[in-house]
Design a protein around this motif. Structure first.
Motif, PDB file in Angstrom:
ATOM      1  N   UNK A  51       0.840  -1.194   0.000  1.00  0.00           N
ATOM      2  CA  UNK A  51       0.000   0.000   0.000  1.00  0.00           C
ATOM      3  C   UNK A  51       0.876   1.245   0.000  1.00  0.00           C
ATOM      4  N   UNK A  52       0.412   2.292  -0.651  1.00  0.00           N
ATOM      5  CA  UNK A  52       1.158   3.540  -0.650  1.00  0.00           C
ATOM      6  C   UNK A  52       1.261   4.097   0.772  1.00  0.00           C
ATOM      7  N   UNK A  53       2.257   4.953   0.978  1.00  0.00           N
ATOM      8  CA  UNK A  53       2.430   5.623   2.263  1.00  0.00           C
ATOM      9  C   UNK A  53       2.814   7.073   2.043  1.00  0.00           C
ATOM     10  N   UNK A  54       2.555   7.886   3.049  1.00  0.00           N
ATOM     11  CA  UNK A  54       2.802   9.324   2.994  1.00  0.00           C
ATOM     12  C   UNK A  54       3.625   9.691   4.232  1.00  0.00           C
ATOM     13  N   UNK A  55       4.605  10.601   4.125  1.00  0.00           N
ATOM     14  CA  UNK A  55       5.395  10.975   5.303  1.00  0.00           C
ATOM     15  C   UNK A  55       4.501  11.460   6.446  1.00  0.00           C
ATOM     16  N   UNK A  56       4.850  11.044   7.662  1.00  0.00           N
ATOM     17  CA  UNK A  56       3.978  11.331   8.806  1.00  0.00           C
ATOM     18  C   UNK A  56       3.853  12.821   9.090  1.00  0.00           C
ATOM     19  N   UNK A  57       4.931  13.573   8.799  1.00  0.00           N
ATOM     20  CA  UNK A  57       4.921  14.992   9.154  1.00  0.00           C
ATOM     21  C   UNK A  57       4.310  15.875   8.066  1.00  0.00           C
ATOM     22  N   UNK A 111      -4.597   5.018  12.648  1.00  0.00           N
ATOM     23  CA  UNK A 111      -4.601   3.995  11.593  1.00  0.00           C
ATOM     24  C   UNK A 111      -3.690   4.434  10.442  1.00  0.00           C
ATOM     25  N   UNK A 112      -3.739   5.723  10.108  1.00  0.00           N
ATOM     26  CA  UNK A 112      -2.816   6.222   9.075  1.00  0.00           C
ATOM     27  C   UNK A 112      -1.375   5.917   9.455  1.00  0.00           C
ATOM     28  N   UNK A 113      -1.012   6.251  10.697  1.00  0.00           N
ATOM     29  CA  UNK A 113       0.393   6.061  11.108  1.00  0.00           C
ATOM     30  C   UNK A 113       0.790   4.593  11.072  1.00  0.00           C
ATOM     31  N   UNK A 114      -0.147   3.713  11.457  1.00  0.00           N
ATOM     32  CA  UNK A 114       0.171   2.291  11.498  1.00  0.00           C
ATOM     33  C   UNK A 114       0.262   1.683  10.094  1.00  0.00           C
ATOM     34  N   UNK A 115      -0.667   2.072   9.236  1.00  0.00           N
ATOM     35  CA  UNK A 115      -0.813   1.335   7.969  1.00  0.00           C
ATOM     36  C   UNK A 115      -0.339   2.101   6.739  1.00  0.00           C
ATOM     37  N   UNK A 116      -0.313   3.437   6.814  1.00  0.00           N
ATOM     38  CA  UNK A 116      -0.109   4.196   5.577  1.00  0.00           C
ATOM     39  C   UNK A 116       0.967   5.271   5.667  1.00  0.00           C
ATOM     40  N   UNK A 117       1.935   5.077   6.538  1.00  0.00           N
ATOM     41  CA  UNK A 117       3.057   6.021   6.581  1.00  0.00           C
ATOM     42  C   UNK A 117       4.077   5.648   5.509  1.00  0.00           C
ATOM     43  N   UNK A 118       4.889   6.623   5.116  1.00  0.00           N
ATOM     44  CA  UNK A 118       5.967   6.348   4.163  1.00  0.00           C
ATOM     45  C   UNK A 118       6.965   5.354   4.760  1.00  0.00           C
ATOM     46  N   UNK A 119       7.148   5.414   6.075  1.00  0.00           N
ATOM     47  CA  UNK A 119       8.056   4.487   6.742  1.00  0.00           C
ATOM     48  C   UNK A 119       7.602   3.043   6.568  1.00  0.00           C
ATOM     49  N   UNK A 120       6.306   2.803   6.795  1.00  0.00           N
ATOM     50  CA  UNK A 120       5.775   1.449   6.616  1.00  0.00           C
ATOM     51  C   UNK A 120       5.914   1.013   5.159  1.00  0.00           C
ATOM     52  N   UNK A 121       5.597   1.911   4.219  1.00  0.00           N
ATOM     53  CA  UNK A 121       5.726   1.572   2.788  1.00  0.00           C
ATOM     54  C   UNK A 121       7.163   1.191   2.459  1.00  0.00           C
TER      55      UNK A 121
END
Lengths: 358, 358
Positions: A157-163, A318-328
């Motif tokens: 899944x895509x991810x986006x930087x948390x900040x 949920x965003x931080x857990x599943x869709x952060x750039x770090x997770x991606x």
């Protein structure tokens, strides 16, 4: 690892405005660098990156406007650049559909390809069947459905930087629509939902040249309503404010959306999503937790009325857990390692090719 | 020789209506077969040929209309078909621009590529510089001018079967314009020439989707004149009648025309050509013998008034000598032999690739 990222040349990395693929490549590239990997980015020369940039054209091809008659020629040239340097990378990650398959097959580049577009177009199936050995990554499980027989290495899944987006705890007073105005995105449904609920709708969306006639004939008339505010296209820096200030993102799509980046951008702001069931939606949105998945206008109207039952802090978590750039990035790095581990040792043929290419 | 011809998939071979490249491939292919060569044609499945047809898609992609979203995918698939069979041909003749270069480089296919389009587009120069070893054929010397540094094997002028058009000795009473209505073809100049000379003009031309706005805003108003007759697009069987019945073909172009097939089709009917000096024109038309080459409207008007000074039998004879399909085929066969003779013997690398591809 020594990683090459190969982006499309239509937009810069990241894109100045709209442009999903190049945005995801930017997030992934910078996160790989942050984790200490040696990353080379093949992209347009106006890209901005923490990696080593190898420009394959001066500026994003879309910006050049009418001056670029043949964008394909630039992409073929880029693949040759990548091929020439391929042996200095542990893995090459392509984001340009199938265009590099003939070279990858012949030169035994250790490669993985993320499919960013829809795969329910019959035109592309024969070429994927021909190159069935290519390692592919889907951006949702739903995206794979038309090609279950392909060599899928995984879904990332895509991810986006948390900040990049900030949680806004207090819900706003309007509904948001963000993206493109085109038949499959169904902004007309969003407008109807706003009318039925009496809640204002703000639309931040671009209109592509191919969609201008649709916009003029089907949509422009609907915008003439005191509930509806049309803002045109907005940039990254305005998105956090726009999405965070909404009580819900409306995502009333009518096509097999491969991923839908805007859904996770909304969650990053704490804003829940009301989405029509199609494509990736049931994988991204958790019903009754980060949004509501609907199939009819009545259901969408009912969902808007129940939006306060959803916790904006949960959406952000949920965003931080599943869709952060770090997770991606972690997912991709794991895939890179698996693919590298399973690559057979170089044969005499590969060595011959390697010499020839050097 | 064992020859493969690789055509674009946009139109069938030959095309049902307009379509220069596919038409030339058809003439060349059938003439090679007639001369006893073993020819395989890679083309759309609705092609009609004396060669062995290897269909790379069911029907011409342009005919499929909106159903074909990704024509490139079909071409990539076709190149892979060709590559798989490459070792059963003495030579592979590509007519699909640069798209096969990456495969040809890596697989050492004995190949030659005819460039059918204009080469004054800066986008395509880097990819040609990268693949500077490819054997290229120009369709006029003028076409080469933007890329004099490329590996040109020769210029081969197009040819048309001798029996396709009949000499008509008596000159007709109208001027003819045949082809596309687009800014670079300058049908407006043809209309102005007709007005100034008072000689009727018949226009047989298609309007591409991209040119519809130009046609509506710039041309349609000019057609409302008793001297002007607009026939729309015509097929091959009507062309001999249309061209032969004219006193002259007007070819008032305003771009670097790579070849201009209609000029030799007119000559085949005995009809002389009044053409603006650009691109291939001075190579095709012999001033004062098969037509007049002009640079201004005044010169064009003067040329129309002197058209009876040209001998229609001479036009036909020059066509037969210089622009028959037989002459074109002989030229290409000579080039094929030269290229095959100069190919180095297979190296171990080539053999490795050959095995891998088999």
């Amino acid at each position: 690892m020594r990683i090459a990222q190969v982006a499309p040349l239509c937009e810069s990395v990241p894109p100045k405005l709209y442009g999903g693929t190049e945005r995801v490549v930017a997030y992934l590239t910078d996160e790989c660098v942050r984790r200490g990997h040696e990353v080379t980015l093949f992209a347009s020369g106006d890209s901005v990156t923490d990696a080593r940039l190898r420009p394959a054209c001066r500026r994003a091809l879309r910006l050049e406007g009418a001056k670029v008659i043949d964008p394909l020629a630039h992409h073929i040239g880029m693949i040759e650049m990548v091929a020439r340097e391929a042996y200095s990378f542990d893995i090459v990650h392509f984001h340009i559909d199938y265009l590099h398959f003939p070279v990858t097959r012949r030169q035994r580049i250790t490669a993985v390809t993320t499919m960013h577009g829809r795969l329910d177009i019959p035109d592309v199936h024969p070429v994927h069947r021909e190159f069935a050995e290519m390692h592919l990554v889907s951006v949702s499980d739903a995206q794979r459905r038309p090609m279950p027989w392909a060599n899928w290495a995984g879904t990332v899944y895509h991810g986006v930087p948390e900040n990049l987006y900030q949680l806004r705890i207090q819900p706003g007073t309007y509904l948001a629509f963000l993206g493109r105005i085109s038949p499959e995105k169904r902004v007309d449904r969003a407008i109807e939902i706003a009318r039925r609920t009496g809640i204002p709708l703000k639309i931040a969306a671009k209109v592509d040249v191919v969609d201008e006639e649709y916009f003029e004939s089907q949509i422009r008339g609907l915008l003439d309503d005191s509930l509806i505010e049309y803002l045109g296209e907005i940039g990254d820096e305005e998105k956090s404010e726009f999405l965070g200030g909404a009580c819900a993102l409306l995502f009333p799509i009518d096509w097999p959306e491969p991923f839908g980046l805007v859904m996770i951008e909304a969650l990053a702001c704490g804003t829940p999503v009301i989405a029509y069931r199609a494509g990736s939606v049931p994988e991204i949105i958790e019903e009754g937790r980060t949004g509501y998945i609907v199939e009819t206008l009545d259901q969408a109207v009912s969902a808007v009325r129940r939006i306060d039952a959803l916790d904006r802090r949960t959406c952000r978590r949920v965003f931080e857990e599943r869709f952060s750039a770090g997770r991606m990035c972690a997912d991709y790095l794991a895939l890179y390692r698996t693919i590298c581990d399973h690559e057979p040792d170089l044969t005499p043929r590969d060595r011959a090719l390697s010499t020839a290419a050097a």
